[in-house]
Enzyme design. Structure first.
Site, PDB file in Angstrom:
ATOM      1  N   ASP A  43       0.854  -1.175   0.000  1.00 17.43           N
ATOM      2  CA  ASP A  43       0.000   0.000   0.000  1.00 17.43           C
ATOM      3  C   ASP A  43       0.895   1.231   0.000  1.00 17.43           C
ATOM      4  O   ASP A  43       2.051   1.162   0.416  1.00 17.43           O
ATOM      5  CB  ASP A  43      -0.923   0.013   1.225  1.00 17.43           C
ATOM      6  CG  ASP A  43      -2.163   0.875   1.017  1.00 17.43           C
ATOM      7  OD1 ASP A  43      -3.205   0.331   0.609  1.00 17.43           O
ATOM      8  OD2 ASP A  43      -2.076   2.105   1.250  1.00 17.43           O
ATOM      9  N   VAL A  70       1.917   2.983  -6.804  1.00 20.02           N
ATOM     10  CA  VAL A  70       1.770   2.237  -8.061  1.00 20.02           C
ATOM     11  C   VAL A  70       2.061   3.073  -9.305  1.00 20.02           C
ATOM     12  O   VAL A  70       2.178   2.529 -10.397  1.00 20.02           O
ATOM     13  CB  VAL A  70       0.367   1.613  -8.195  1.00 20.02           C
ATOM     14  CG1 VAL A  70       0.161   0.518  -7.155  1.00 20.02           C
ATOM     15  CG2 VAL A  70      -0.713   2.682  -8.128  1.00 20.02           C
ATOM     16  N   TYR A 162     -13.091   7.546 -14.933  1.00 23.22           N
ATOM     17  CA  TYR A 162     -13.208   6.254 -14.250  1.00 23.22           C
ATOM     18  C   TYR A 162     -13.797   5.202 -15.183  1.00 23.22           C
ATOM     19  O   TYR A 162     -13.297   4.084 -15.274  1.00 23.22           O
ATOM     20  CB  TYR A 162     -14.086   6.417 -13.010  1.00 23.22           C
ATOM     21  CG  TYR A 162     -14.178   5.181 -12.142  1.00 23.22           C
ATOM     22  CD1 TYR A 162     -13.104   4.790 -11.352  1.00 23.22           C
ATOM     23  CD2 TYR A 162     -15.340   4.417 -12.103  1.00 23.22           C
ATOM     24  CE1 TYR A 162     -13.188   3.662 -10.547  1.00 23.22           C
ATOM     25  CE2 TYR A 162     -15.432   3.295 -11.300  1.00 23.22           C
ATOM     26  CZ  TYR A 162     -14.348   2.923 -10.523  1.00 23.22           C
ATOM     27  OH  TYR A 162     -14.430   1.811  -9.735  1.00 23.22           O
ATOM     28  N   LYS A 166     -11.578   1.922 -16.315  1.00 18.22           N
ATOM     29  CA  LYS A 166     -11.980   0.571 -15.934  1.00 18.22           C
ATOM     30  C   LYS A 166     -12.324  -0.276 -17.162  1.00 18.22           C
ATOM     31  O   LYS A 166     -12.092  -1.497 -17.165  1.00 18.22           O
ATOM     32  CB  LYS A 166     -13.160   0.624 -14.962  1.00 18.22           C
ATOM     33  CG  LYS A 166     -12.773   1.143 -13.584  1.00 18.22           C
ATOM     34  CD  LYS A 166     -11.676   0.301 -12.936  1.00 18.22           C
ATOM     35  CE  LYS A 166     -11.388   0.719 -11.515  1.00 18.22           C
ATOM     36  NZ  LYS A 166     -10.345  -0.122 -10.862  1.00 18.22           N
ATOM     37  N   THR A 197     -18.070  -0.137   0.866  1.00 12.91           N
ATOM     38  CA  THR A 197     -16.677   0.042   1.263  1.00 12.91           C
ATOM     39  C   THR A 197     -16.473   1.443   1.836  1.00 12.91           C
ATOM     40  O   THR A 197     -17.260   2.362   1.566  1.00 12.91           O
ATOM     41  CB  THR A 197     -15.731  -0.129   0.066  1.00 12.91           C
ATOM     42  OG1 THR A 197     -15.940   0.954  -0.854  1.00 12.91           O
ATOM     43  CG2 THR A 197     -15.973  -1.452  -0.640  1.00 12.91           C
TER      44      THR A 197
END
Length: 267
Positions: A43, A70, A162, A166, A197
């Site tokens: 992370d 990342v 987004y 995706k 979440t």
């Protein structure tokens, strides 16, 4: 079931979550550990990575925490190398990193669009590139990328970048799967639908008058009339990473309570 990932090593990018809460990545990391895998919890936030690893170790399984961003190739390569040095190999790559920048084509500037693409799609490129030499050497490997139902349908929110990113994750997963199918390497994607979440409450709740309204509206959109949980994503990830799925590759799997099967407004 237990030990479906026994003697395997999994590296999870995006393994953390808010303190004391369950994100998709944290639940998946713990689920991998419970199924016998040694887990490299990666992370960008050190405390988040360590918390996930601590939960796994507290349950008697093996895990280490690694900090990496990342968007930085060297950090991604180092995270994979640290995992291999510690556990001796890597068998599973799980990508659970993503960001949703609000706005349509008119509202998004170049920087916001590029940032979303770099994190959501660039992370897949960098992590896959880092593990592939090891997978090819051992003649096996499983990649599970977390995409989104937004890759294939309008979600009701204005998230142009987004959606685009995706959708790219889906097809990138298929491309990886087919290019390396003969090498013993599998690649699949999970498309979460309405999942409860911590990130949802941060990124979407402002579009509603209250949290209660948001939860009710999101639940109504699902044929099952409830949101899923991070453990639903974790269960799918364990299956796709395991040998039970050894003849499954190139699949983009909705985990959505039937949401992908209905027309908007008809549930």
């Amino acid at each position: 079931m237990v030990d479906r990932l026994k003697d395997k090593v999994a590296i999870v990018f995006g393994a953390g979550g808010p303190p004391g809460e369950w994100s998709n990545g944290k639940a998946t990391s713990v689920a991998f550990g419970r199924e016998g895998a040694a887990v490299v919890c990666v992370d960008r936030i050190a405390e988040a990575a360590e918390e996930a690893a601590q939960v796994i170790r507290a349950e008697g399984h093996q895990a280490i925490a690694v900090v990496a961003e990342v968007t930085e190739t060297e950090q991604v390569n180092r995270a994979v190398q640290v995992g291999i040095e510690h556990f001796g190999r890597v068998d599973i790559l799980h990508n659970n990193v993503g960001v949703a920048s609000p706005g349509g084509p008119l509202e998004l500037d170049d920087a916001a669009f590029q940032r979303t693409m770099d994190i959501n799609v660039g992370s897949v490129h960098r992590t896959v590139r880092a593990v592939l030499p090891h997978f090819l050497k051992q003649g096996s490997g499983a990649i599970v990328n977390v995409s989104s139902l937004a890759a294939i349908r309008w979600s009701g929110y204005s998230y142009f970048a987004y959606y685009a990113s995706k959708a790219a994750v889906n097809h990138a997963t298929v491309a990886i799967a087919l290019q390396y199918a003969e090498k013993g390497i599998r690649a699949n994607a999970i498309m979460p639908g309405v999942i409860d979440t911590p990130l949802v409450y941060k990124q979407i709740s402002a579009q509603y008058s209250s949290v209660e309204e948001m939860v009710a509206a999101r639940s109504r959109a699902v044929p099952m009339k409830r949101p899923g949980s991070p453990w639903d994503i974790a269960g799918a990830a364990v299956f796709l990473a395991s040998d039970e799925a050894n003849f499954i590759t190139g699949v983009c799997l909705p985990v959505d309570g039937g949401h992908a099967c209905v027309m908007p407004g008809l549930v």
